[in-house]
Design a protein around this motif. Structure first.
Motif, PDB file in Angstrom:
ATOM      1  N   LEU A  31       0.810  -1.217   0.000  1.00 52.82           N
ATOM      2  CA  LEU A  31       0.000   0.000   0.000  1.00 52.82           C
ATOM      3  C   LEU A  31       0.845   1.270   0.000  1.00 52.82           C
ATOM      4  N   ASN A  32       2.143   1.130   0.264  1.00 53.59           N
ATOM      5  CA  ASN A  32       3.026   2.295   0.171  1.00 53.59           C
ATOM      6  C   ASN A  32       3.014   2.904  -1.225  1.00 53.59           C
ATOM      7  N   VAL A  33       2.746   2.084  -2.223  1.00 56.33           N
ATOM      8  CA  VAL A  33       2.698   2.575  -3.607  1.00 56.33           C
ATOM      9  C   VAL A  33       1.630   3.652  -3.750  1.00 56.33           C
ATOM     10  N   LEU A  34       0.554   3.559  -2.971  1.00 60.40           N
ATOM     11  CA  LEU A  34      -0.554   4.506  -3.031  1.00 60.40           C
ATOM     12  C   LEU A  34      -0.410   5.635  -2.013  1.00 60.40           C
ATOM     13  N   ALA A  35       0.682   5.628  -1.254  1.00 57.49           N
ATOM     14  CA  ALA A  35       0.767   6.530  -0.108  1.00 57.49           C
ATOM     15  C   ALA A  35       2.111   7.245   0.017  1.00 57.49           C
ATOM     16  N   PHE A  36       2.789   7.449  -1.094  1.00 57.78           N
ATOM     17  CA  PHE A  36       4.073   8.157  -1.088  1.00 57.78           C
ATOM     18  C   PHE A  36       5.043   7.573  -0.058  1.00 57.78           C
ATOM     19  N   ASN A  37       4.957   6.250   0.137  1.00 56.90           N
ATOM     20  CA  ASN A  37       5.859   5.534   1.048  1.00 56.90           C
ATOM     21  C   ASN A  37       5.816   6.061   2.477  1.00 56.90           C
ATOM     22  N   VAL A  38       4.666   6.557   2.902  1.00 58.52           N
ATOM     23  CA  VAL A  38       4.560   7.046   4.276  1.00 58.52           C
ATOM     24  C   VAL A  38       4.749   5.921   5.285  1.00 58.52           C
ATOM     25  N   GLY A  39       4.581   4.663   4.813  1.00 64.63           N
ATOM     26  CA  GLY A  39       4.806   3.536   5.707  1.00 64.63           C
ATOM     27  C   GLY A  39       6.236   3.454   6.217  1.00 64.63           C
ATOM     28  N   ASP A  59      13.593   9.851  10.798  1.00 60.53           N
ATOM     29  CA  ASP A  59      15.051   9.974  10.885  1.00 60.53           C
ATOM     30  C   ASP A  59      15.577  11.015   9.898  1.00 60.53           C
ATOM     31  N   PHE A  60      14.986  11.029   8.692  1.00 56.82           N
ATOM     32  CA  PHE A  60      15.450  11.936   7.636  1.00 56.82           C
ATOM     33  C   PHE A  60      14.249  12.560   6.920  1.00 56.82           C
ATOM     34  N   PRO A  61      13.617  13.570   7.529  1.00 58.56           N
ATOM     35  CA  PRO A  61      12.426  14.180   6.922  1.00 58.56           C
ATOM     36  C   PRO A  61      12.700  14.967   5.655  1.00 58.56           C
ATOM     37  N   TYR A  62      13.976  15.142   5.284  1.00 63.35           N
ATOM     38  CA  TYR A  62      14.300  15.840   4.038  1.00 63.35           C
ATOM     39  C   TYR A  62      14.656  14.866   2.926  1.00 63.35           C
ATOM     40  N   VAL A  63      14.342  13.583   3.117  1.00 62.29           N
ATOM     41  CA  VAL A  63      14.438  12.584   2.047  1.00 62.29           C
ATOM     42  C   VAL A  63      13.016  12.302   1.560  1.00 62.29           C
ATOM     43  N   PRO A  64      12.737  12.482   0.281  1.00 62.74           N
ATOM     44  CA  PRO A  64      11.368  12.263  -0.206  1.00 62.74           C
ATOM     45  C   PRO A  64      10.948  10.801  -0.096  1.00 62.74           C
ATOM     46  N   GLY A  65       9.647  10.583  -0.088  1.00 62.18           N
ATOM     47  CA  GLY A  65       9.132   9.233   0.051  1.00 62.18           C
ATOM     48  C   GLY A  65       9.649   8.283  -1.002  1.00 62.18           C
ATOM     49  N   SER A  66       9.850   8.766  -2.215  1.00 63.17           N
ATOM     50  CA  SER A  66      10.311   7.903  -3.306  1.00 63.17           C
ATOM     51  C   SER A  66      11.696   7.319  -3.045  1.00 63.17           C
ATOM     52  N   ARG A  67      12.491   7.959  -2.159  1.00 58.65           N
ATOM     53  CA  ARG A  67      13.851   7.495  -1.893  1.00 58.65           C
ATOM     54  C   ARG A  67      14.000   6.817  -0.532  1.00 58.65           C
ATOM     55  N   LEU A  68      12.923   6.728   0.245  1.00 61.69           N
ATOM     56  CA  LEU A  68      13.032   6.105   1.560  1.00 61.69           C
ATOM     57  C   LEU A  68      13.417   4.623   1.489  1.00 61.69           C
ATOM     58  N   PRO A  69      12.935   3.855   0.496  1.00 61.60           N
ATOM     59  CA  PRO A  69      13.427   2.479   0.394  1.00 61.60           C
ATOM     60  C   PRO A  69      14.942   2.410   0.180  1.00 61.60           C
ATOM     61  N   LYS A  70      15.497   3.358  -0.568  1.00 63.71           N
ATOM     62  CA  LYS A  70      16.948   3.398  -0.762  1.00 63.71           C
ATOM     63  C   LYS A  70      17.656   3.710   0.550  1.00 63.71           C
ATOM     64  N   LEU A  71      17.050   4.599   1.354  1.00 56.47           N
ATOM     65  CA  LEU A  71      17.624   4.935   2.658  1.00 56.47           C
ATOM     66  C   LEU A  71      17.718   3.684   3.524  1.00 56.47           C
ATOM     67  N   ARG A  72      16.620   2.925   3.588  1.00 59.70           N
ATOM     68  CA  ARG A  72      16.636   1.705   4.398  1.00 59.70           C
ATOM     69  C   ARG A  72      17.661   0.714   3.870  1.00 59.70           C
ATOM     70  N   ALA A  73      17.774   0.619   2.540  1.00 60.18           N
ATOM     71  CA  ALA A  73      18.738  -0.320   1.950  1.00 60.18           C
ATOM     72  C   ALA A  73      20.179   0.080   2.239  1.00 60.18           C
ATOM     73  N   MET A  74      20.418   1.383   2.392  1.00 58.85           N
ATOM     74  CA  MET A  74      21.773   1.858   2.688  1.00 58.85           C
ATOM     75  C   MET A  74      22.212   1.504   4.104  1.00 58.85           C
ATOM     76  N   ALA A  75      21.262   1.464   5.024  1.00 61.57           N
ATOM     77  CA  ALA A  75      21.616   1.268   6.435  1.00 61.57           C
ATOM     78  C   ALA A  75      20.661   0.285   7.101  1.00 61.57           C
ATOM     79  N   PRO A  76      20.571  -0.943   6.616  1.00 62.57           N
ATOM     80  CA  PRO A  76      19.600  -1.901   7.157  1.00 62.57           C
ATOM     81  C   PRO A  76      19.843  -2.241   8.617  1.00 62.57           C
TER      82      PRO A  76
END
Length: 314
Positions: free
Chosen positions: A242-250, A257-274
């Motif tokens: 459902l994140n696809v419909l919600a700008f990754n707010v999930g 942690d990083f409110p200046y990273v847009p939702g589209s890049r939050l999965p990349k953020l998690r992948a960088m620092a799992p």
């Protein structure tokens, strides 16, 4: 069930985690800044929602409510979460561009929320858990109400009203020029829709907004983000479809942690620092989150972490 909120004497966890993450993963800074796709996605959603309002202008009420729940509510929730993105200036580089665009994509929502949300949401980030400044927290009245399954179910179905009215009691503020402008633009738009398309087309828009903030799968994000499902953990993420419909707010821990990273890049953020997120409890389903909140006797309005902050007298 507890008879009081969970009171904390330590700071919210996100600032400290941000510092540690940047120390070990400085490349995270490459994710900062607006997402260029946001403005196009939002414009498409506005056009789609207004097209549905036009097509439903003579429809029976049962069809209007059905479409509002199944389609229109999803669109308006996406627009509300886009307003969330814009409050962090994540669509345009210039802040005033984000604010003007926020008033535009607010139009299908039916009620003026963009500027008021911006004010209160930014304080939610900077004063998370503050009993006066964080209006995301339920009030004492709400917490007492949310002690039984029936009352929790009723409150969830009317959650949109709770979020709209709570700031008036917790942290009221005098409307500024931007909020008045938001109001006037919205009223003018609503009058135009009523004049040209009729009352049903107009009613469809706020119905879509309210219905999706109630007993709707996407509304699970309101409960999943900060209600305490594990002792000691204050914020929770959801990584489902459902994140696809919600700008990754999930990706809510990541967002705080990083409110200046847009939702589209939050999965990349998690992948960088799992290593910073794998040990945290996350939700598997927003629908299941709503179900568990209603059915569990240990969950309710008091299942939130609060902080008492000493303030200097005015």
């Amino acid at each position: 069930m507890s008879n009081d909120f969970i009171w904390s004497s330590v700071d919210e966890p996100h600032a400290a985690r941000r510092r540690e993450m940047l120390r070990t993963h400085p490349e995270i800074k490459e994710l900062y800044g607006p997402c260029s796709r946001t403005k196009y996605v939002c414009t498409l959603l506005v056009g789609l929602q207004l097209s549905l309002a036009f097509l439903l202008r003579d429809a029976p009420w049962w069809l209007i409510v059905l479409v509002a729940y199944a389609v229109g509510g999803v669109i308006n929730q996406a627009l509300l979460l886009a307003i969330h993105e814009l409050s962090h200036n994540l669509a345009f580089r210039k802040p005033w561009h984000n604010r003007v665009f926020g008033v535009f994509i607010n139009l299908p929502v039916g009620v003026p929320v963009a500027e008021t949300f911006r004010y209160y949401h930014l304080r939610h980030h900077t004063h998370q858990g503050d009993e006066r400044l964080d209006t995301d927290l339920p009030t004492e009245f709400e917490a007492r109400l949310l002690r039984h399954r029936a009352s929790k179910l009723l409150w969830l179905s009317c959650q949109g009203f709770a979020y709209a009215l709570r700031p008036l009691f917790v942290h009221p503020k005098k409307p500024g020029a931007s909020e008045l402008t938001n109001l006037l633009v919205q009223v003018a738009f609503n009058v135009a829709v009523f004049h040209f398309w009729g009352g049903k087309a107009l009613a469809y828009l706020p119905i879509s907004s309210l219905i999706v903030m109630g007993l709707h799968p996407i509304a699970g994000h309101y409960i999943s983000e900060h209600y305490v499902f594990r002792e000691g953990q204050e914020t929770y993420s959801y990584y489902g479809p459902l994140n696809v419909l919600a700008f990754n707010v999930g990706y809510h821990n990541e967002h705080h942690d990083f409110p200046y990273v847009p939702g589209s890049r939050l999965p990349k953020l998690r992948a960088m620092a799992p290593e910073f997120y794998d040990g945290l409890l996350s939700h598997q389903s927003w629908t299941a989150t709503l179900w568990n909140f209603v059915m569990s006797p240990s969950l309710g309005g008091y299942s939130r972490i609060k902080r008492r902050v000493e303030r200097r007298p005015d």
